[in-house]
Scaffold this active site. Structure first.
Site, PDB file in Angstrom:
ATOM      1  N   LYS A  45       0.842  -1.199   0.000  1.00 22.81           N
ATOM      2  CA  LYS A  45       0.000   0.000   0.000  1.00 22.81           C
ATOM      3  C   LYS A  45       0.882   1.256   0.000  1.00 22.81           C
ATOM      4  O   LYS A  45       1.912   1.297   0.687  1.00 22.81           O
ATOM      5  CB  LYS A  45      -0.873  -0.027   1.261  1.00 22.81           C
ATOM      6  N   CYS A 129      -2.459  10.133  -6.186  1.00 22.33           N
ATOM      7  CA  CYS A 129      -3.575   9.838  -5.279  1.00 22.33           C
ATOM      8  C   CYS A 129      -4.571  11.010  -5.309  1.00 22.33           C
ATOM      9  O   CYS A 129      -4.188  12.139  -5.006  1.00 22.33           O
ATOM     10  CB  CYS A 129      -3.091   9.604  -3.846  1.00 22.33           C
TER      11      CYS A 129
HETATM   12  C1  SIN Z   1      -6.087   6.158  -1.342  1.00 23.72           C
HETATM   13  O1  SIN Z   1      -5.509   5.679  -0.349  1.00 23.72           O
HETATM   14  O2  SIN Z   1      -6.846   7.121  -1.253  1.00 23.72           O
HETATM   15  C2  SIN Z   1      -5.869   5.525  -2.688  1.00 23.72           C
HETATM   16  C3  SIN Z   1      -4.493   5.692  -3.133  1.00 23.72           C
HETATM   17  C4  SIN Z   1      -4.397   6.136  -4.547  1.00 23.72           C
HETATM   18  O3  SIN Z   1      -5.404   6.176  -5.282  1.00 23.72           O
HETATM   19  O4  SIN Z   1      -3.298   6.467  -4.973  1.00 23.72           O
END
Ligand code: SIN
Length: 311
Positions: A45, A129
């Site tokens: 992540k 993001c």
């Molecule tokens: C998120 O954590 O909001 C998603 C991450 C992303 O879309 O890069």
């Protein structure tokens, strides 16, 4: 026997599939499950300097054409991953780390540290993001992107890639490709979700996720044509040494095949992985093999980047 192996930045994968960062890859348990799955590689992540709870729930929802999310980068912070990654070395497949620091200085600090982690094969810097209130997507600001890429490439000792937002205009593809061609970026990942979509539940007459008034990143099958155009255009514009990871709209082996035709070397799976779990890689690989066999292709080289034009 069909050879599904591929190579990215000199790293060999036994097949072209991996998870998209963000899809079931934040916790120790999730990463162990991905390590044990049939994917060719896996990625963590997107992490930040400090741990984050992310946006208020509900922050993910499926709809008929895909998914919407506004997670807001929930993650345990980069130091958690620095000490945990070595545990994942037992899965003898490449491990990538995704980095999404909230400032350039944060990214430099995280990437400097990750550069020394032996278990990591490569680093994907997330420039796209759409879900952190007050933090616009760096990938839509070309000057800012060039500054990030320049600073981070100087200190990164692993193969470095960038995860890009979707582009919709040839001028924008050309500007971003020119920046990347001047750097030592080894790969691009196209695409992150389509930022700030709005999904409405007509029965309840309301939005389906809580953060940002219901706006969120759109993924899943409805984004496939945009993902494919971005993969194809960047493959055309980037130096041949810079590789492309396709991401967006993969629900079947045929979708993987289309990403390969468009020029992807590796293909990431996001929404479908969230919906079906890591076992889904088995089905996608079986379906890809069936298509390849039907077409009498014996390896990915037979189709990679071979999209035909109408005469
Ligand atoms: C998120 O954590 O909001 C998603 C991450 C992303 O879309 O890069």
């Amino acid at each position: 026997m069909i050879d599904l192996s591929t190579t990215i930045t000199g790293i060999k994968l036994k097949n072209p599939l991996m998870n998209a960062s963000g899809a079931l890859c934040m916790t120790k348990e999730e990463l162990h499950e991905l390590g044990a799955s049939s994917s060719g590689a896996f990625i963590s992540k997107s992490c930040t300097l400090l741990a984050r709870d992310g946006n208020p729930e509900p922050r993910y929802a499926d709809f008929s054409g895909g998914s919407i999310n506004s997670m807001g980068l929930p993650n345990p912070g980069y130091q958690f991953y620095t000490s945990f990654f070595p545990e994942l070395a037992k899965y003898t497949k490449p491990l990538f780390a995704s980095v999404s620091g909230l400032s350039l200085a944060d990214n430099v600090q995280i990437i400097k540290t990750f550069s020394e982690v032996k278990a990591l094969s490569a680093i994907e810097l997330n420039l796209s993001c759409p879900n952190v209130p007050g933090k616009p997507q760096v990938g839509y600001d070309f000057e800012h992107s060039a500054e990030y890429i320049h600073a981070v490439s100087k200190i990164c000792k692993k193969p470095l890639g960038v995860k890009l937002p979707p582009y919709f205009d040839f001028a924008h593809f050309e500007q971003m490709a020119a920046i990347i061609n001047k750097s030592n970026i080894a790969f691009v990942t196209c695409i992150n979700s389509l930022g700030n979509g709005l999904v409405i539940d007509p029965a309840k007459e309301q939005v389906v996720i809580k953060p940002k008034g219901g706006y969120g990143g759109i993924g899943g099958s409805c984004v496939k044509p945009i993902a494919l155009s971005n993969v194809h255009k960047f493959r055309e514009l980037l130096k041949p040494s810079i590789q492309v990871i396709g991401c967006g709209g993969v629900t079947s082996g045929t979708d993987v095949f289309e990403h390969l035709l468009a020029g992807a070397d590796v293909v990431q799976v996001g929404t479908t992985l969230v919906q079906y779990g890591p076992k889904v890689f088995d089905r996608l690989l079986k379906e890809l093999e069936i298509i390849m066999k039907k077409k009498q292709y014996s390896s990915l080289v037979d189709c990679k980047g071979k999209l035909k034009q109408l005469s």
